[in-house]
Scaffold this motif. Structure first.
Motif, mmCIF file in Angstrom:
data_model
loop_
_atom_site.group_PDB
_atom_site.id
_atom_site.type_symbol
_atom_site.label_atom_id
_atom_site.label_comp_id
_atom_site.label_asym_id
_atom_site.label_seq_id
_atom_site.Cartn_x
_atom_site.Cartn_y
_atom_site.Cartn_z
ATOM 1 N N ASP A 92 0.138 8.745 9.474
ATOM 2 C CA ASP A 92 -0.934 7.950 10.085
ATOM 3 C C ASP A 92 -2.313 8.549 9.829
ATOM 4 O O ASP A 92 -3.329 8.030 10.313
ATOM 5 N N SER A 93 -2.367 9.621 9.050
ATOM 6 C CA SER A 93 -3.658 10.209 8.674
ATOM 7 C C SER A 93 -3.460 11.017 7.400
ATOM 8 O O SER A 93 -2.434 11.681 7.225
ATOM 9 N N GLN A 117 -13.978 10.775 1.064
ATOM 10 C CA GLN A 117 -13.619 11.945 1.866
ATOM 11 C C GLN A 117 -13.354 11.634 3.339
ATOM 12 O O GLN A 117 -13.048 12.552 4.121
ATOM 13 N N ASN A 118 -13.478 10.365 3.761
ATOM 14 C CA ASN A 118 -13.076 10.024 5.117
ATOM 15 C C ASN A 118 -11.561 10.105 5.248
ATOM 16 O O ASN A 118 -10.833 9.988 4.270
ATOM 17 N N ALA A 119 -11.079 10.305 6.465
ATOM 18 C CA ALA A 119 -9.639 10.298 6.694
ATOM 19 C C ALA A 119 -9.115 8.872 6.581
ATOM 20 O O ALA A 119 -9.724 7.928 7.091
ATOM 21 N N SER A 120 -8.000 8.702 5.899
ATOM 22 C CA SER A 120 -7.366 7.385 5.773
ATOM 23 C C SER A 120 -6.142 7.324 6.678
ATOM 24 O O SER A 120 -5.660 8.334 7.183
ATOM 25 N N VAL A 132 0.857 -1.185 0.000
ATOM 26 C CA VAL A 132 0.000 0.000 0.000
ATOM 27 C C VAL A 132 0.896 1.239 0.000
ATOM 28 O O VAL A 132 1.816 1.355 0.816
ATOM 29 N N GLY A 133 0.636 2.168 -0.907
ATOM 30 C CA GLY A 133 1.500 3.336 -1.066
ATOM 31 C C GLY A 133 1.293 4.390 0.007
ATOM 32 O O GLY A 133 0.260 4.419 0.699
ATOM 33 N N PRO A 134 2.259 5.303 0.155
ATOM 34 C CA PRO A 134 2.193 6.338 1.197
ATOM 35 C C PRO A 134 1.055 7.337 1.030
ATOM 36 O O PRO A 134 0.756 8.083 1.958
ATOM 37 N N THR A 135 0.414 7.374 -0.154
ATOM 38 C CA THR A 135 -0.676 8.342 -0.367
ATOM 39 C C THR A 135 -2.052 7.676 -0.328
ATOM 40 O O THR A 135 -3.019 8.229 -0.856
ATOM 41 N N HIS A 136 -2.154 6.510 0.308
ATOM 42 C CA HIS A 136 -3.450 5.837 0.458
ATOM 43 C C HIS A 136 -4.482 6.814 1.028
ATOM 44 O O HIS A 136 -4.306 7.349 2.119
ATOM 45 N N ASN A 137 -5.549 7.050 0.256
ATOM 46 C CA ASN A 137 -6.573 7.993 0.709
ATOM 47 C C ASN A 137 -7.942 7.567 0.183
ATOM 48 O O ASN A 137 -8.044 6.746 -0.736
ATOM 49 N N ASN A 170 -11.907 1.156 0.946
ATOM 50 C CA ASN A 170 -11.697 1.763 -0.360
ATOM 51 C C ASN A 170 -12.128 0.825 -1.478
ATOM 52 O O ASN A 170 -11.915 1.123 -2.658
ATOM 53 N N GLY A 171 -12.701 -0.345 -1.106
ATOM 54 C CA GLY A 171 -13.294 -1.215 -2.112
ATOM 55 C C GLY A 171 -12.434 -2.372 -2.569
ATOM 56 O O GLY A 171 -12.672 -2.924 -3.648
ATOM 57 N N GLY A 172 -11.441 -2.788 -1.769
ATOM 58 C CA GLY A 172 -10.587 -3.903 -2.171
ATOM 59 C C GLY A 172 -10.323 -4.858 -1.024
ATOM 60 O O GLY A 172 -9.884 -4.435 0.046
ATOM 61 N N GLY A 173 -10.596 -6.150 -1.237
ATOM 62 C CA GLY A 173 -10.370 -7.153 -0.211
ATOM 63 C C GLY A 173 -9.087 -7.928 -0.426
ATOM 64 O O GLY A 173 -8.228 -7.532 -1.228
#
Length: 446
Positions: free
Chosen positions: A408-409, A33-36, A12-17, A363-366
């Motif tokens: 972390d956010s 738009q939730n915080a990741s 998972v990349g550092p810009t996961h949002n 985010n829609g991926g299992g």
């Protein structure tokens, strides 16, 4: 000669949002738009990789993409230095800014389609990166995906790499998320099932009306040709348009296979019973286990919510398999009951292991989205970049790397910060050294 199926999971990349960019993906849209938490997301994925390694499987690691993709912003008319690009696009084209930051390459089931040497005409393992034309944020991936795959599977004696298909929806290709291979064992020629949503050439064919069918028949046929598959090793099946319109955006949300097991919902395919008979006929005399889940056991909506079919089925011993499921399955009464019953039935599936991958799920991926399956023999495995194969040392190194470089956010406003670009590039440059990938990213080649 020994044969294995190796799971290569995307870091998972550092810009996961949570940008809500994937129309047709219910989870992606509902969490927009939730915080990741990029750090937590990366660690959840890494823990799943380590658990499969500890079960005795070979487990690989695929690097994330460089993000943001500033070239995307320049191509649509924004100019200036990095800070100016971010500020301009945030004000005038926020969707493009979000697309440029997308960490969706974590779902490596969409990275490419892979055919093992046992199936292909020239006896090599073939890779074709998916063009992912249906979504802007994913359509910018295939070039770097190709670089990453070539750095991991570099030996031309064993591996053959193809350019992604033409960048048009006529050849819309979403990779292994719409591809399942059935076989009696990993080293024997199998049957590769290409599941498509629509035919681009045949406008009379039934198609979904609400959500897009991302995979075309023509794309699936093209990949099969590139890989040197024939009528015995490739079969094309249409996904049920009605379930696409319910949010089943890829086949791996409604069906999953491993060796001689096909686990699927009764509504997965158009003309399902006819197609199951056709699969058995193509497969030949070897035993196939068809595990069909009906509406009374688990509804389509509950399957989508829990990602029952976006699980991994792994072989743990000869004739025995386990399901790798998200904890969302455990939290669903109907799905949990179904799985508890499944392991008592006369099928190879004897265990279920639950993993918390909620950052990805939101985010829609299992679990199945997070991995690209590559069947290899022992010589091919030895030819893989060994620095990308997980072991205790690499697990610890990557955990420390994540702690060092990941926030972390992450919220939309954070994407305006040019410091994030520096953080990401520093992290990725270090990662390419850890995995010994060379200069795979545009910023390294500039």
């Amino acid at each position: 000669m020994k044969h294995f199926e190796v799971n290569f999971d995307g870091l998972v990349g550092p810009t996961h949002n949570y940008a809500g960019l994937s129309f047709g993906n219910v989870a992606s849209l509902s969490n927009a738009q939730n915080a990741s938490n990029p750090q937590q997301a990366a660690k959840q994925g890494l823990l799943k990789m380590k658990a499969l390694h500890d079960l005795g499987l070979y487990q690989g690691v695929l690097a994330p993409q460089q993000r943001p993709d500033l070239n995307l912003l320049r191509r649509i008319g924004f100019t200036g230095n990095d800070s100016q690009l971010l500020q301009q696009s945030a004000a005038k084209a926020p969707d493009a800014l979000l697309a440029s930051y997308s960490a969706s390459s974590m779902w490596t089931a969409n990275a490419a389609t892979v055919s093992p040497s046992a199936d292909t005409g020239n006896g090599k393992v073939h890779f074709t990166p998916a063009n992912l034309t249906n979504k802007l944020h994913r359509s910018i991936e295939p070039g770097v995906t190709g670089n990453i795959l070539k750095a991991v599977f570099a030996n031309p004696k064993y591996f053959e790499h193809h350019q992604h298909l033409p960048e048009n929806d006529y050849y819309g290709d979403e990779g292994a998320a719409n591809h399942t291979r059935l076989c009696s064992n990993y080293g024997k020629a199998g049957l590769e099932l290409f599941v498509y949503g629509r035919s681009a050439a045949n406008s009379q064919q039934v198609a979904p009306s609400k959500f897009p069918a991302r995979q075309t028949l023509e794309a699936s046929q093209a990949v099969a040709r590139l890989h040197g598959l024939d009528n015995d090793t490739a079969m094309f099946i249409q996904q049920n348009p009605a379930v696409i319109d319910q949010g089943v955006f890829h086949n791996d949300v409604i069906a999953v296979g491993n060796q001689n097991v096909l686990f699927y919902h009764q509504q997965a395919f158009l003309n399902s019973q006819q197609e199951i008979q056709r699969i058995q006929h193509h497969f030949g005399e070897d035993k196939l286990h068809f595990i069909e889940v009906n509406d009374q056991e688990v509804s389509v909506s509950e399957a989508i919510k829990s990602y029952l079919f976006n699980t991994q089925i792994i072989t743990t011993a000869p004739g025995e398999m386990a399901i790798i499921a998200p904890t969302n399955c455990q939290e669903s009464d109907s799905v949990r009951r179904y799985l508890e019953n499944l392991v008592t039935r006369n099928t190879p599936i004897k265990q279920v292991h639950y993993f918390d991958v909620k950052q990805s799920m939101s985010n829609g991926g299992g679990p199945a989205c997070l991995r690209l399956r590559v069947a290899l023999n022992d010589m091919e495995l030895a030819a893989v970049n060994q620095h990308t194969l997980l072991n205790e040392q690499l697990f610890n190194t990557l955990n420390c790397w994540i702690d060092k470089h990941y926030r972390d956010s992450l919220r939309f406003d954070d994407l305006r910060d040019p410091q994030l670009i520096t953080e990401v590039n520093t992290a990725l440059d270090e990662l390419t050294q850890i995995l010994q990938l060379g200069s795979i990213y545009p910023f390294q080649q500039a």
